[in-house]
Enzyme design. Sequence first.
Site, mmCIF file in Angstrom:
data_model
loop_
_atom_site.group_PDB
_atom_site.id
_atom_site.type_symbol
_atom_site.label_atom_id
_atom_site.label_comp_id
_atom_site.label_asym_id
_atom_site.label_seq_id
_atom_site.Cartn_x
_atom_site.Cartn_y
_atom_site.Cartn_z
ATOM 1 N N ASN A 4 -10.180 0.226 -0.224
ATOM 2 C CA ASN A 4 -8.705 0.214 -0.231
ATOM 3 C C ASN A 4 -8.226 -0.398 -1.549
ATOM 4 O OD1 ASN A 4 -5.988 -0.220 0.191
ATOM 5 N ND2 ASN A 4 -6.230 -1.131 2.231
ATOM 6 N N HIS B 220 -3.175 7.394 2.581
ATOM 7 C CA HIS B 220 -3.618 6.093 2.077
ATOM 8 C C HIS B 220 -5.012 5.814 2.644
ATOM 9 C CE1 HIS B 220 -3.889 1.931 1.080
ATOM 10 N NE2 HIS B 220 -3.664 1.495 2.312
ATOM 11 N N CYS C 295 0.814 -1.230 0.000
ATOM 12 C CA CYS C 295 0.000 0.000 0.000
ATOM 13 C C CYS C 295 0.840 1.269 0.000
ATOM 14 C CB CYS C 295 -0.942 0.012 1.201
ATOM 15 S SG CYS C 295 -2.105 -1.353 1.170
HETATM 16 O O1 UT7 Z 1 -3.833 -1.012 3.652
HETATM 17 C C1 UT7 Z 1 -2.848 -1.668 4.369
HETATM 18 C C2 UT7 Z 1 -2.963 -1.520 5.804
HETATM 19 N N1 UT7 Z 1 -4.228 -1.984 6.300
HETATM 20 C C3 UT7 Z 1 -4.863 -1.293 7.221
HETATM 21 O O2 UT7 Z 1 -4.422 -0.228 7.582
HETATM 22 C C4 UT7 Z 1 -6.097 -1.893 7.870
HETATM 23 C C5 UT7 Z 1 -5.986 -1.800 9.376
HETATM 24 N N2 UT7 Z 1 -7.060 -2.429 10.104
HETATM 25 C C6 UT7 Z 1 -8.351 -2.033 10.087
HETATM 26 O O3 UT7 Z 1 -8.704 -1.137 9.328
HETATM 27 C C7 UT7 Z 1 -9.319 -2.647 11.054
HETATM 28 O O4 UT7 Z 1 -8.614 -3.353 12.029
HETATM 29 C C8 UT7 Z 1 -10.366 -3.584 10.397
HETATM 30 C C9 UT7 Z 1 -11.322 -2.766 9.542
HETATM 31 C C10 UT7 Z 1 -9.674 -4.610 9.538
HETATM 32 C C11 UT7 Z 1 -11.172 -4.277 11.486
HETATM 33 O O5 UT7 Z 1 -11.790 -3.305 12.320
HETATM 34 P P1 UT7 Z 1 -11.630 -3.429 13.902
HETATM 35 O O6 UT7 Z 1 -12.409 -2.320 14.474
HETATM 36 O O7 UT7 Z 1 -10.159 -3.462 14.225
HETATM 37 O O8 UT7 Z 1 -12.331 -4.776 14.221
HETATM 38 P P2 UT7 Z 1 -11.767 -6.013 15.047
HETATM 39 O O9 UT7 Z 1 -10.866 -6.824 14.212
HETATM 40 O O10 UT7 Z 1 -11.269 -5.525 16.370
HETATM 41 O O11 UT7 Z 1 -13.095 -6.820 15.304
HETATM 42 C C12 UT7 Z 1 -14.133 -6.291 16.163
HETATM 43 C C13 UT7 Z 1 -15.322 -7.194 16.074
HETATM 44 C C14 UT7 Z 1 -14.979 -8.683 16.242
HETATM 45 O O12 UT7 Z 1 -16.053 -9.293 16.924
HETATM 46 P P3 UT7 Z 1 -15.926 -9.634 18.487
HETATM 47 O O13 UT7 Z 1 -14.733 -10.532 18.615
HETATM 48 O O14 UT7 Z 1 -15.740 -8.313 19.160
HETATM 49 O O15 UT7 Z 1 -17.241 -10.277 18.781
HETATM 50 C C15 UT7 Z 1 -14.955 -9.186 14.828
HETATM 51 O O16 UT7 Z 1 -15.242 -10.538 14.728
HETATM 52 O O17 UT7 Z 1 -15.924 -7.067 14.789
HETATM 53 C C16 UT7 Z 1 -16.058 -8.366 14.195
HETATM 54 N N3 UT7 Z 1 -15.940 -8.215 12.781
HETATM 55 C C17 UT7 Z 1 -16.992 -7.945 11.989
HETATM 56 N N4 UT7 Z 1 -18.312 -7.799 12.273
HETATM 57 C C18 UT7 Z 1 -19.122 -7.546 11.244
HETATM 58 C C19 UT7 Z 1 -14.813 -8.267 12.023
HETATM 59 N N5 UT7 Z 1 -15.134 -8.039 10.729
HETATM 60 C C20 UT7 Z 1 -16.477 -7.848 10.688
HETATM 61 C C21 UT7 Z 1 -17.387 -7.591 9.658
HETATM 62 N N6 UT7 Z 1 -18.695 -7.430 9.976
HETATM 63 N N7 UT7 Z 1 -16.998 -7.443 8.359
#
Ligand code: UT7
Length: 333
Positions: free
Chosen positions: A285, A256, A116
């Site tokens: 993205n 980005h 990225c």
């Molecule tokens: O481009 C290169 C670099 N990449 C990035 O910069 C991306 C960096 N990361 C992110 O943008 C975020 O971490 C994500 C968008 C990937 C995830 O968001 P988050 O707020 O960090 O979510 P999380 O992984 O902490 O998950 C929170 C909850 C979990 O459920 P529990 O364990 O709290 O019950 C996940 O299972 O959200 C759940 N979850 C979802 N729920 C509904 C994860 N993905 C989804 C989804 N829909 N698509």
Amino acid sequence: MTNTINAIITGIGGYVPEDIVTNEDISKIVDTSDEWIISRVGIKERRILKGELGLSYMGTKAVEQLFEKTKTNPEDVEAVICATTTPDYFFPTAASMIAYNTGCKNALTFDSQAACTGFLYALETGANYIRSGRYSKIVVLGGDKMTSITDYTDRTTCPLFGDGCGAVLMEATHEELGIMDTLLRTDGTGLSHLFMKGGGSAYPSTHETVDKRMHYVYQDGQYVFKHAVTYMADASIEIVKRNHLTKDDIDWIVPHQANLRIIEAVAKRLDVKEKVMINIQKYGNTSAGTIPLCLWEYEGKLKKGDTLILTAFGAGFTWGAIYLKWAYDGKKA
Ligand code: UT7
């Protein structure tokens, strides 16, 4: 005016595919919702390149538009550098295909891979070709067909990515404009947190790698999130400080587009609320494509002399910031 040769951007072209995938569409494939995706990531829809078309198709369209807008004769172009993680083939490069498709018969060509952060790496590389004095007209692209490596059974990654590509023309000037300063960094400890395990020389494609779904993006979201905010903000602040800029000098932050919350956190640390280029809601993205596609969309608002801070973070980890002084007013026809 200065005796040194500066590298300026003199035009920009872009391409996103017509087919739109909405959050509603994604929620029919995996257990997610429009509400979750918008509130956690800021994406409403993304574009998908359908059919047996690769990154070079989008790159070709972007360069065709660039040449039309800047009235460039392709035979005058001396180098084509393409930042991508998703070239059509392992070899030859996407750059060689795009150069062929657009009539750049006299150009050296290569791909540059920094995930990225790729466009920033390619832009700095291109700027150094210009600064050397031996090249006066080069094309730098950034783009990805991320949907080709997206696992549509994984709800933690499949809402995030889309397809798109942008291209800029770089030329020389003696004015105090263009790429003024660049800070690029790498931290290899990031490898296991954001990568595609299969298909390279470590794990060449086999039935087993396919069965184990190793040909898709793997991401440890929270870990990557924290590092993206810290590294993008730190790099931007450092480049602002070492060039003796204040927040009032900054006309645009060009971050980005991986997550709206990351963009907002970086803008907050820079203490710049408005004047942040954002189009993640429309395209998601697109990896190396996000920054050139922002510049492409905001071109009409840019003025000669505007101070831009470009910043990105990606797999590797790689990250960085570029201080760019924009070289022309408004949108090129
Ligand atoms: O481009 C290169 C670099 N990449 C990035 O910069 C991306 C960096 N990361 C992110 O943008 C975020 O971490 C994500 C968008 C990937 C995830 O968001 P988050 O707020 O960090 O979510 P999380 O992984 O902490 O998950 C929170 C909850 C979990 O459920 P529990 O364990 O709290 O019950 C996940 O299972 O959200 C759940 N979850 C979802 N729920 C509904 C994860 N993905 C989804 C989804 N829909 N698509």
